[in-house]
Design an enzyme around this catalytic site. Structure first.
Site, PDB file in Angstrom:
ATOM      1  N   GLY A  25       2.566   2.526  -2.517  1.00 28.89           N
ATOM      2  CA  GLY A  25       2.710   3.256  -4.124  1.00 28.89           C
ATOM      3  C   GLY A  25       3.759   2.616  -4.960  1.00 28.89           C
ATOM      4  O   GLY A  25       4.040   3.303  -5.819  1.00 28.89           O
ATOM      5  N   LYS A  26       3.718   1.232  -4.506  1.00 26.86           N
ATOM      6  CA  LYS A  26       4.938   0.813  -5.547  1.00 26.86           C
ATOM      7  C   LYS A  26       4.182   0.559  -6.925  1.00 26.86           C
ATOM      8  O   LYS A  26       4.874   0.868  -8.118  1.00 26.86           O
ATOM      9  CB  LYS A  26       5.348  -0.440  -5.242  1.00 26.86           C
ATOM     10  CG  LYS A  26       5.948  -0.547  -3.765  1.00 26.86           C
ATOM     11  CD  LYS A  26       6.405  -1.837  -3.235  1.00 26.86           C
ATOM     12  CE  LYS A  26       5.437  -2.904  -2.972  1.00 26.86           C
ATOM     13  NZ  LYS A  26       4.898  -2.484  -1.771  1.00 26.86           N
ATOM     14  N   THR A  27       3.010   0.415  -7.243  1.00 25.97           N
ATOM     15  CA  THR A  27       2.440   0.100  -8.432  1.00 25.97           C
ATOM     16  C   THR A  27       2.041   1.637  -9.390  1.00 25.97           C
ATOM     17  O   THR A  27       2.631   1.684 -10.528  1.00 25.97           O
ATOM     18  CB  THR A  27       1.035  -0.419  -8.390  1.00 25.97           C
ATOM     19  OG1 THR A  27       1.071  -1.780  -7.822  1.00 25.97           O
ATOM     20  CG2 THR A  27       0.576  -0.814  -9.781  1.00 25.97           C
ATOM     21  N   GLY A  76       0.804  -1.226   0.150  1.00 25.64           N
ATOM     22  CA  GLY A  76       0.061   0.083  -0.013  1.00 25.64           C
ATOM     23  C   GLY A  76       0.792   1.260   0.096  1.00 25.64           C
ATOM     24  O   GLY A  76       0.305   2.259   0.207  1.00 25.64           O
ATOM     25  N   HIS A 105     -11.262   0.406  32.456  1.00 29.72           N
ATOM     26  CA  HIS A 105     -10.025  -0.282  31.722  1.00 29.72           C
ATOM     27  C   HIS A 105      -9.619   0.887  30.761  1.00 29.72           C
ATOM     28  O   HIS A 105      -8.399   0.963  30.955  1.00 29.72           O
ATOM     29  CB  HIS A 105     -10.676  -1.395  30.804  1.00 29.72           C
ATOM     30  CG  HIS A 105      -9.373  -2.164  29.929  1.00 29.72           C
ATOM     31  ND1 HIS A 105      -8.554  -3.086  30.367  1.00 29.72           N
ATOM     32  CD2 HIS A 105      -8.875  -1.837  28.877  1.00 29.72           C
ATOM     33  CE1 HIS A 105      -7.824  -3.556  29.602  1.00 29.72           C
ATOM     34  NE2 HIS A 105      -8.007  -2.770  28.559  1.00 29.72           N
ATOM     35  N   GLU A 106     -10.633   1.474  29.920  1.00 27.58           N
ATOM     36  CA  GLU A 106     -10.036   2.416  28.985  1.00 27.58           C
ATOM     37  C   GLU A 106      -9.504   3.756  29.732  1.00 27.58           C
ATOM     38  O   GLU A 106      -8.886   4.344  29.242  1.00 27.58           O
ATOM     39  CB  GLU A 106     -11.312   2.846  27.687  1.00 27.58           C
ATOM     40  CG  GLU A 106     -11.617   1.390  27.261  1.00 27.58           C
ATOM     41  CD  GLU A 106     -10.423   0.917  26.345  1.00 27.58           C
ATOM     42  OE1 GLU A 106      -9.520   1.311  26.141  1.00 27.58           O
ATOM     43  OE2 GLU A 106     -10.558  -0.502  26.123  1.00 27.58           O
ATOM     44  N   ASP A 123      -3.123  -6.463  25.528  1.00 27.74           N
ATOM     45  CA  ASP A 123      -2.190  -5.429  26.182  1.00 27.74           C
ATOM     46  C   ASP A 123      -1.100  -6.233  26.839  1.00 27.74           C
ATOM     47  O   ASP A 123      -0.006  -5.509  26.625  1.00 27.74           O
ATOM     48  CB  ASP A 123      -3.061  -4.695  27.225  1.00 27.74           C
ATOM     49  CG  ASP A 123      -4.174  -3.699  26.717  1.00 27.74           C
ATOM     50  OD1 ASP A 123      -4.143  -3.398  25.664  1.00 27.74           O
ATOM     51  OD2 ASP A 123      -5.241  -3.706  27.540  1.00 27.74           O
ATOM     52  N   HIS A 126      -6.017   3.290  30.665  1.00 26.98           N
ATOM     53  CA  HIS A 126      -5.155   3.660  29.444  1.00 26.98           C
ATOM     54  C   HIS A 126      -5.024   5.103  29.194  1.00 26.98           C
ATOM     55  O   HIS A 126      -3.920   5.501  29.336  1.00 26.98           O
ATOM     56  CB  HIS A 126      -5.777   3.148  28.211  1.00 26.98           C
ATOM     57  CG  HIS A 126      -5.606   1.318  28.399  1.00 26.98           C
ATOM     58  ND1 HIS A 126      -4.579   0.889  28.678  1.00 26.98           N
ATOM     59  CD2 HIS A 126      -6.613   0.490  28.025  1.00 26.98           C
ATOM     60  CE1 HIS A 126      -4.401  -0.431  28.398  1.00 26.98           C
ATOM     61  NE2 HIS A 126      -5.707  -0.814  28.089  1.00 26.98           N
TER      62      HIS A 126
END
Length: 495
Positions: free
Chosen positions: A114-116, A112, A337-338, A412, A341
């Site tokens: 950009g080689k092509t 993905g 939990h979030e 995690d 974090h």
């Protein structure tokens, strides 16, 4: 001479006659079927056509109108490729100086990036016919088929270029590691090796450099370690061009390319979007812009607004929202939990939280998305320890506020272990400089455990010292299900 149709009709009539006389024709039918299979397989006018290149793969197509200006975020790769193509364009100077023409350019990088597009732009730059094929299209179970397809590819490329009045043809081979894998890896079948040998012969140009049409082969792979060394020697793939993930400036360039002609809201800031999309490839960024446009379409909006881009970022990173309905107890656990974090992320790097939510998306029941810092290529020991602390904060928050942990922390923990192992392998731990291959596994395990335990205790002290703020933020998260980074920072204040 009897026609094929007459022979088939006579054979069918003979079989019917035998069946009427009570003769068992099963062995005869089996022998006849095998004979027909071999006949059509060897006859180029029959079943053998299936072994030739498929339409669109073997037929040389006209050069697509793609230029290097259409490829964003790959300035270094474009510069190297342009220099290599200069040998192709300036043939008089090349012949005057006695320079051997390039036969192959290898593009190496993640999917993905950009080689092509770079290959198409290269073909357009030199005014050549362009053919795009995949390495897997040359591999068959039948011996000799792949080698024949390689010969057909080069022959048709030259013929099409000659018909168009061009003296160069560009062949782009994607997934080159399939076609060009190291010889001797497939002990039970030599078809792979035979196909690679034919490619090597064609790239060597045994017919001589005096051919009217020269062929430049551009290969693309994300596994150069699998390629046969004979492909990489001078005279075949003469140049290797790195096509890496774009940096912030490159991502901004790509976003501007894909946003051209789209009705953007005046408040959209592509610079901020480029900063938030660290690690995105060009394909990811194109998908992000497309998803933002789809979200605007769903809402009936006339312009693409900043919230559409933010939602698009989360969709590209995490996947589509799901209709999961956690229970009240599970929702509370996910919220703590979030929140853990997010709080640790703000402690170790203020202003780093972009969003925190308990809405299920992809494989995650909830998630905290960080605002990436400036593109970073080197990490100190403290940087890695901070990342470990953020990874462990979810499980520790569950334990501190709910009394136990859950299986939601498995991912995690895996991330934290990888970071701790990176500290050890980089010589940043108390063990000093080590050889990861010879390090005693027990010693390695003990050092990784020591690092994780130390960060776990640090996270526990932080959360217990800010208990009221965590509870307040978790309660608001349960109520609203999603908080932006700004809203979260207003709730917790300065940690």
């Amino acid at each position: 001479m009897l026609s094929r149709e007459s022979l088939i009709g006579m054979s069918a009539a003979f079989i019917v006659f035998l069946i009427a006389r009570g003769v068992d024709v099963t062995p005869l039918l089996m022998l006849g079927g095998l004979g027909l299979l071999f006949y059509f397989a060897l006859d180029p006018r029959g079943l053998g056509k299936r072994f030739s290149l498929s339409r669109g793969a073997g037929e040389v197509q006209a050069t697509a109108p793609v230029t290097f200006d259409d490829v964003g975020g790959q300035e270094v790769a474009k510069r190297e490729l342009l220099e290599a193509l200069q040998f192709v364009r300036d043939t008089q100077t090349v012949e005057h100086l006695g320079i051997r023409p390039l036969r192959g350019i290898l593009l190496v990088g993640p999917p993905g990036t950009g080689k092509t597009l770079l290959a198409k732009a290269a073909a357009h730059r030199v005014g050549a016919s362009f053919v795009a094929v995949s390495g897997s299209q040359f591999i068959e179970m039948y011996a000799g088929v792949g080698a024949r397809r390689v010969r057909q590819l080069f022959k048709k490329a030259r013929e099409q270029a000659a018909r168009q009045g061009r003296n160069y043809a560009v062949i782009f081979i994607d997934e080159l590691e399939v076609l060009g894998a190291r010889r001797g890896q497939h002990l039970g079948h030599l078809e792979y090796d035979q196909t690679l040998n034919e490619l090597l012969v064609q790239m060597d140009g045994l017919a001589g450099d005096q051919e009217e049409v020269r062929v430049l082969v551009i290969g693309a792979t994300n596994r150069p370690d699998l390629l046969d060394p004979a492909l990489l020697r001078p005279g075949r793939f003469d140049r290797t061009v790195r096509v890496d993930l774009p940096d912030k400036k490159g991502r901004l360039h790509i976003l501007r390319i894909h946003c051209q002609g789209r009705p953007l809201h005046p408040e959209v800031r592509l610079e901020e979007i480029a900063k938030e999309t660290y690690g995105f490839s060009g394909a990811h960024l194109e998908n992000l812009v497309n998803e933002a446009a789809i979200l605007a379409f769903r809402e009936g909006a006339r312009t693409i607004e900043p919230r559409h881009f933010k939602e698009g970022i989360e969709k590209v990173m995490m996947g589509e929202k799901l209709d999961r309905s956690p229970s009240a107890e599970e929702k509370e656990r996910i919220a703590y939990h979030e929140t853990g974090h997010a709080l640790l992320s703000e402690i170790v790097r203020p202003g780093s939280v972009a969003a925190v939510t308990i809405t299920s998306r992809g494989q995650a029941l909830g998630y905290m998305r960080q605002m990436p810092a400036d593109d970073t290529y080197l990490f100190t020991k403290q940087d890695l320890l901070d990342q470990i602390a953020v990874a462990l904060a979810g499980a520790v928050s569950e334990e501190v506020f709910l009394g136990s942990r859950s299986t939601g922390s498995v991912g995690d923990f895996e991330q934290a272990v990888r970071l701790a192992e990176r500290i050890v392998d980089a010589g940043l731990s108390d063990l000093g400089i080590v050889n990861p291959q010879t390090l005693n596994p027990e010693t390695r395990h003990d050092e990784v455990s020591r690092i994780l335990c130390a960060q776990e205790e640090y996270v526990r002290r932080c959360l217990e010292g800010l208990r009221e703020r965590v509870e307040k933020a978790a309660a608001r998260l349960i109520e609203e299900e999603r908080l932006s980074g700004e809203a979260f920072r207003r709730l917790i204040g300065h940690p």
